[in-house]
Scaffold this active site. Structure first.
Site, mmCIF file in Angstrom:
data_model
loop_
_atom_site.group_PDB
_atom_site.id
_atom_site.type_symbol
_atom_site.label_atom_id
_atom_site.label_comp_id
_atom_site.label_asym_id
_atom_site.label_seq_id
_atom_site.Cartn_x
_atom_site.Cartn_y
_atom_site.Cartn_z
ATOM 1 N N ARG B 57 4.159 11.830 -23.640
ATOM 2 C CA ARG B 57 4.257 12.977 -22.748
ATOM 3 C C ARG B 57 5.551 13.005 -21.933
ATOM 4 O O ARG B 57 6.292 13.981 -21.964
ATOM 5 C CB ARG B 57 3.112 12.977 -21.750
ATOM 6 N N THR B 58 5.782 11.928 -21.213
ATOM 7 C CA THR B 58 6.915 11.946 -20.289
ATOM 8 C C THR B 58 8.236 12.054 -21.044
ATOM 9 O O THR B 58 9.081 12.900 -20.737
ATOM 10 C CB THR B 58 6.893 10.682 -19.405
ATOM 11 N N LYS B 86 20.189 -7.956 -28.028
ATOM 12 C CA LYS B 86 21.328 -8.886 -28.035
ATOM 13 C C LYS B 86 21.450 -9.603 -26.689
ATOM 14 O O LYS B 86 22.472 -10.226 -26.411
ATOM 15 C CB LYS B 86 22.629 -8.139 -28.328
ATOM 16 N N ARG B 107 12.140 4.660 -17.874
ATOM 17 C CA ARG B 107 10.792 4.099 -17.731
ATOM 18 C C ARG B 107 10.908 2.608 -18.007
ATOM 19 O O ARG B 107 11.517 2.194 -18.999
ATOM 20 C CB ARG B 107 9.802 4.727 -18.696
ATOM 21 N N HIS B 135 6.249 7.364 -10.017
ATOM 22 C CA HIS B 135 6.451 8.258 -11.150
ATOM 23 C C HIS B 135 6.524 9.674 -10.564
ATOM 24 O O HIS B 135 5.636 10.501 -10.778
ATOM 25 C CB HIS B 135 5.276 8.101 -12.115
#
Lengths: 307, 307, 307
Positions: B57-58, B86, B107, B135
């Site tokens: 969704r986000t 890496k 996120r 959020h």
């Protein structure tokens, strides 16, 4: 058929006239697919891609189709990038994508998945392969390839060769060819014969269908040799597999002197010798390209953006 | 607040007026989000996506927001596609993306990660969830949903139900609702109660907050029932989890006769019965859609591209 | 050189004049890379990305270059998303992508992969790193960085430090610097010395090259300190690695009082102290940014879209 907001689930949902119309629109869009002409008809439009199985050709040619027309794509190329990993079900994921996108294209390992999604969302849904089920845009690009290379989709003899039992591609194509009155030969090892229910359906349409184990029986009358992969996993006995693999391999020795063109949905493993690639016989890369104008046509039609 | 080049880290960085302004801009952008109107305000602009955790969704609604406005996105949807493999640290990865993109959305599983990144880069940073932290764009779309469905973000009674202990979504939302003078009920099993420090903070703002274990205590006065997932992992005893799961499931029997709308940040597992989906109660898919105009508003404001 | 439809495989395919021309075009494109100016020269064009190895900088800066110019990208960021998982060979995958895209950029772990692909497809191919082989666009952005930061690509003393044995970046850069008559120092532990065949090639061009184990021998005359990562795996003995790691770490104490700028292809691990980042010495993030205008120039030239 009015294509605006329609779902594209199975080739059998279309009439012959529907198919011819799509192929005509595709032909008009070919210069855009070849980057010879610019178009922005899908500018601001978004295609949602739900690819639960990896795919190169189908996924990338849908993306190319949108982007050549000024549109964009969102979605995922593997199940594990999505909320599926949080346990979300297919219906919810599809409903959410449908809140963002103007249409959805889905590939799923489960037969019936595309129809199921089409039933729960309000935007058009395109089936890009659902397990052993359907893959209608593949069939449309197969027909488009015959039209562009041979100039026609009628008065042809098409030989389907390889795994005719499990291949969703050949099942859909056979039904579509029957609509165009095309005679067919089915060439496969006994273990991988075309399902008899399909042979029966096709016979009823009035076209001539024959079955054989040897390509040599039919090569001379073949206009289109449609080759598919024979998967090792189908054979419990590896020796049996090796023997069959050899017998169903297409090379220049077989093709010399014939008028056949060779098509393949790709990827191929070893069923077509590389020596065929750069000849007038081998048309499978060109066929892959034709996926772009065909998908452009479909996307524009579903979003009602034909100029 | 002048939003140009600002970071969006926590909903608590905004005043009520800031929030109202964002929601107003979002409303103006809704026709573009619905593909009813075209816009190119973000043409040539790029949003850098640093998704160290999977998200549907986000991530996709940020991508949709950019693309509907003519912009593009770059980045990764999983940590393993990036140079993190890496051994590169978060600061270096973020600095490099900031050399390419006009803004960054991140996120991360670590609380504070977004604030940390905002401190080391020169472009605006949007927090799309940092572990148990914040959020903020989720809270903005939650408020926008109330505004659009109920016509107001004030004079409401909102009941938050489910896991109120660990859910960053409900913490942020509760603080924001308090700014709007909204009374709240917190409905949860004892083990998952709202942290008492938050209850204390909220009480001081003058709104009425109450805590209960039973949804039946509050359903009649509820305008918005905000449901969250209860995760199995929170309970050492599987039987305890099963019992609680059942008691916190929302179905039509509960909703019948009430005026409540049901919201959910999604994905849901089984906490809302599917029978609620296509009723006037169920608004969670519409809520997901509203993520698009809200994020369009934020992106345009940060990049100073409001027409 | 006429760049239209050319492949970019090795920096050694270019003359000094070719390189200067690319850098000039890049400079004209910099305002677009900085989002100060809009351009749509690559609108409708598609770049195919075949990244068989993970990459942040190279992949994302190519994407950024296309998108800032109005173009799009397709492809994959990991081998496992592609049909490689179905056993398809590199030639077939590349041929198919070339049916969709106007150019291809490939990163592969196998030396020679880019040249091989260029031989089988009809669109321009850009080598974005092929194992121990070449990475020509990295070299071009390295030179561009010197041009932009120091005002010139000639009359310089460049010291390459770190792993000079296995680093494809330093090999390509050394050849290019020799074209510009730049004197070089090679600073490395004995185990990781520049291959003697390269030292020999360079000497023949007339530039001065020297080898040393200690940065202190050369720092005072250095204009550009080009640092590379020393990988733990190169040393069987962990203690040996620790000792060397310490001796090849760049910090402010070393740089104070010198005129050197520090460059690095990134990602770095610990070979440059973070205290160098925000000083006039540290230019590696700016260098990463310069990848965008340089790749814009290359893409526009190959697609014949210079305005």
């Amino acid at each position: 058929m009015d294509f605006n907001q329609k779902d594209i689930i199975s080739i059998r949902d279309f009439s012959k006239e529907d198919i011819e119309y799509i192929l005509d629109v595709a032909e008009k869009m070919e210069p855009v697919a070849r980057s010879k002409k610019r178009s922005n008809v899908l500018s601001g439009n978004i295609l949602g891609m739900l690819f639960y199985e990896p795919s190169t050709r189908t996924r990338l040619s849908f993306e190319t189709a949108m982007k050549r027309l000024g549109g964009s794509t969102i979605g995922f190329a593997e199940a594990n990038v999505s909320s599926a990993t949080k346990g979300e079900n297919l219906a919810d994921t599809a409903k959410i994508i449908s809140e963002y996108a103007d249409a959805i294209v889905i590939r799923h390992n489960m037969e019936g998945a595309a129809r199921f999604v089409a039933d729960v969302v309000d935007v058009p849904v395109i089936n890009a392969g659902d397990g052993a089920g359907q893959h209608p845009t593949q069939t449309l690009l197969d027909l488009y390839t015959m039209k562009r290379v041979l100039g026609r989709t009628e008065n042809l003899h098409v030989s389907l060769i390889g795994d005719l039992k499990y291949g969703r591609t050949v099942h859909s194509l056979a039904y579509a060819l029957a609509m165009f009155g095309v005679d067919m030969s089915f060439v496969s090892p006994t273990e991988l014969r075309m399902p008899q229910s399909i042979v029966h359906d096709l016979s009823k349409t009035g076209v001539s269908v024959e079955e054989t184990e040897s390509i040599h029986d039919v090569i001379d009358k073949t206009d289109v040799l449609y080759v598919t992969r024979i998967q090792k996993e189908r054979f419990p006995d590896p020796e049996e597999y090796s023997k069959i693999k050899g017998a169903y391999m297409i090379d220049l020795k077989l093709l010399k002197g014939t008028n056949a063109i060779v098509m393949h949905p790709l990827p191929r493993i070893s069923e077509i010798a590389p020596e065929v690639d750069n000849t007038a016989y081998g048309r499978y890369f060109e066929q892959a390209f034709y996926g772009v104008p065909v998908r452009m046509a479909i996307l524009s039609l579903l979003m009602d953006k034909i100029e």
